[in-house]
Enzyme design. Structure first.
Site, PDB file in Angstrom:
ATOM      1  N   SER A  85     -16.415  -8.877  35.736  1.00 37.75           N
ATOM      2  CA  SER A  85     -15.982  -8.159  34.541  1.00 37.75           C
ATOM      3  C   SER A  85     -16.411  -8.813  33.234  1.00 37.75           C
ATOM      4  CB  SER A  85     -14.467  -7.987  34.558  1.00 37.75           C
ATOM      5  OG  SER A  85     -13.842  -9.254  34.648  1.00 37.75           O
TER       6      SER A  85
ATOM      7  N   HIS B 185     -14.616  -2.640  38.908  1.00 35.60           N
ATOM      8  CA  HIS B 185     -15.537  -2.178  37.855  1.00 35.60           C
ATOM      9  C   HIS B 185     -16.740  -1.418  38.421  1.00 35.60           C
ATOM     10  CE1 HIS B 185     -13.872  -3.889  34.127  1.00 35.60           C
ATOM     11  NE2 HIS B 185     -13.422  -4.865  34.897  1.00 35.60           N
TER      12      HIS B 185
ATOM     13  N   LYS C 243      -9.537   2.120  35.883  1.00 35.24           N
ATOM     14  CA  LYS C 243     -10.735   1.931  35.052  1.00 35.24           C
ATOM     15  C   LYS C 243     -11.494   3.256  34.971  1.00 35.24           C
ATOM     16  CE  LYS C 243     -10.400  -2.920  35.285  1.00 35.24           C
ATOM     17  NZ  LYS C 243     -10.251  -4.004  36.236  1.00 35.24           N
TER      18      LYS C 243
HETATM   19  C1  LIG Z   1      -9.089  -4.802  36.494  1.00 31.60           C
HETATM   20  C2  LIG Z   1      -9.244  -5.491  37.771  1.00 31.60           C
HETATM   21  C3  LIG Z   1      -8.189  -5.539  38.694  1.00 31.60           C
HETATM   22  C4  LIG Z   1      -6.831  -5.010  38.374  1.00 31.60           C
HETATM   23  O1  LIG Z   1      -6.775  -3.621  38.448  1.00 31.60           O
HETATM   24  P1  LIG Z   1      -5.451  -2.881  37.938  1.00 31.60           P
HETATM   25  O2  LIG Z   1      -5.510  -1.569  38.633  1.00 31.60           O
HETATM   26  O3  LIG Z   1      -5.536  -2.790  36.466  1.00 31.60           O
HETATM   27  O4  LIG Z   1      -4.298  -3.718  38.389  1.00 31.60           O
HETATM   28  C5  LIG Z   1      -8.410  -6.138  39.908  1.00 31.60           C
HETATM   29  N1  LIG Z   1      -9.607  -6.679  40.215  1.00 31.60           N
HETATM   30  C6  LIG Z   1     -10.633  -6.673  39.355  1.00 31.60           C
HETATM   31  C7  LIG Z   1     -11.938  -7.266  39.755  1.00 31.60           C
HETATM   32  C8  LIG Z   1     -10.487  -6.084  38.099  1.00 31.60           C
HETATM   33  O5  LIG Z   1     -11.510  -6.069  37.241  1.00 31.60           O
END
Ligand SMILES: *Cc1c(COP(=O)(O)O)cnc(C)c1O
Length: 361
Positions: free
Chosen positions: A149, A177, A208
């Site tokens: 990310s 992502h 996301k």
């Molecule tokens: C954003 C993210 C999460 C968390 O996801 P949520 O649904 O917001 O809890 C988990 N793993 C990765 C790699 C992320 O980028």
């Protein structure tokens, strides 16, 4: 665009990759679900919190991702803290990419297994730690983010699979992502590499690109059934609301109907990156719509972000310890929801602040 303290600013730091968070069809689906089922699930899934929408959502995700089964969670974070301890115990070992997300790290810690990090996306390092440590443990699992990310680079999942196969080690990938971004029509990293049926657990989030909230694990039916029994956040924490489930189903429908949004996301990202490079900015190693603007020191990144905000552009500045020392940056998240004029406005602001602060000429 967002309104912050009465000022309209261009949102360059949201994970709403496809603009689905405010899509009229998503909003309508959520409203309908509220009218039919109410606002809350009323219980955890295994008691009476499961309704038709949760079941349909899991079927639709499994079909979309071409896996045997899927299990939905309240968030991506919960999906990780549920799955890792269910799959790995004290006698086992986890090989974990050094830049893995915090929720993976917490899931690994909760499992009680031995955690052995390998150098970021470095296959020699991965193979070396496997060779050195595998004989000392009962079972092993490799865990990696799909898209990282902070840098926007993609894990070499095809090579990870070759190594996992050679040493008979399980693979789990967290595609938070990549979901809705990578692969055909946003089917994710496994689809991107054509590895269907070869990755044991695919973790995803609906918060996301899908624009809602919730998490998912997709994979073999046996594993999914095991998680249904042993994933503690699934068993002991209430389900997502009917509106969340219905909107997420609508997101899958939209993605299955057309690749237009995913295509526009990639076009927007390519345009923005190309123009930023032409201006003289360093956009790091990203191969996805996540666009880091490498600035070096944290105070510069913060000042840059403040000046951009004054110019009407909202970005995320980050430095140590979220990224290594000397690698402070702004992270720009490009979306299909950005119009060409929005991107141009963002580029103009970057150019003028960049010149003012001596980052570019
Ligand atoms: C954003 C993210 C999460 C968390 O996801 P949520 O649904 O917001 O809890 C988990 N793993 C990765 C790699 C992320 O980028």
């Amino acid at each position: 665009w967002l309104v912050i303290e009465g000022r309209k600013v261009l949102n360059f730091c949201s994970n709403n990759y496809l603009g689905l968070a405010n899509h009229p069809r998503m909003v309508a689906a959520a409203k309908q679900a509220i009218d039919k089922y109410g606002v809350g699930p009323g219980a955890v899934r295994i008691i009476s919190g499961t309704n038709d929408l949760h079941i349909e959502l899991e079927k639709r995700v499994a079909k979309f991702k071409q896996v045997e089964a899927a299990l939905s969670f309240q968030s991506g974070f919960q999906a990780n803290t549920a799955s890792i301890p269910a799959m790995v115990g004290r006698e086992d070992v986890i090989f974990s990419d050094k830049l893995n997300h915090a929720s993976i790290i917490d899931g690994c810690r909760l499992s009680g297994g031995k955690i052995i990090p390998y150098e970021h996306c470095d296959m020699n390092s991965l193979e070396q730690v496997i060779r050195e440590n595998l004989p000392n443990f009962r079972r092993a699992m490799i865990i990696t983010d799909g898209v990282f990310s902070m840098d926007g680079d993609v894990a070499p999942l095809d090579q990870i699979y070759e190594i996992a196969h050679k040493y008979d080690v399980l693979i789990m990938v967290d595609d938070a992502h990549g979901e809705g971004v990578l692969g055909r029509g946003g089917r994710g990293i496994v689809d991107h590499f054509g590895l269907h049926g070869k990755v044991d657990l695919e973790i995803g989030t609906f918060s996301k690109a899908f624009g809602v909230v919730g998490g998912v694990v997709a994979g073999k039916a046996t594993i999914i059934e095991w998680l249904r029994q042993r994933g503690r956040p699934f068993v002991f924490s209430s389900a997502v609301t009917p509106a969340d489930a219905a909107a997420t189903i609508e997101a899958i429908t939209l993605l299955e109907e057309s690749t237009e949004l995913v295509d526009r996301l990639w076009e927007n990202a390519a345009f923005f990156k190309k123009e930023m490079k032409t201006l003289g900015f360093d956009t790091g190693v990203s191969t996805t719509p996540i666009t880091p603007i490498m600035l070096g020191e944290a105070p510069l990144a913060q000042q840059f972000s403040r000046e951009l905000f004054d110019a009407g552009v909202f970005t995320f500045a980050t430095g140590f310890p979220i990224v290594p020392l000397g690698k402070a940056r702004l992270r720009v998240m490009i979306s299909a929801a950005h119009q060409k004029e929005d991107l141009e406005k963002g580029l103009e602001a970057f150019a003028s602040v960049g010149r003012k602060l001596g980052v570019i000429q």
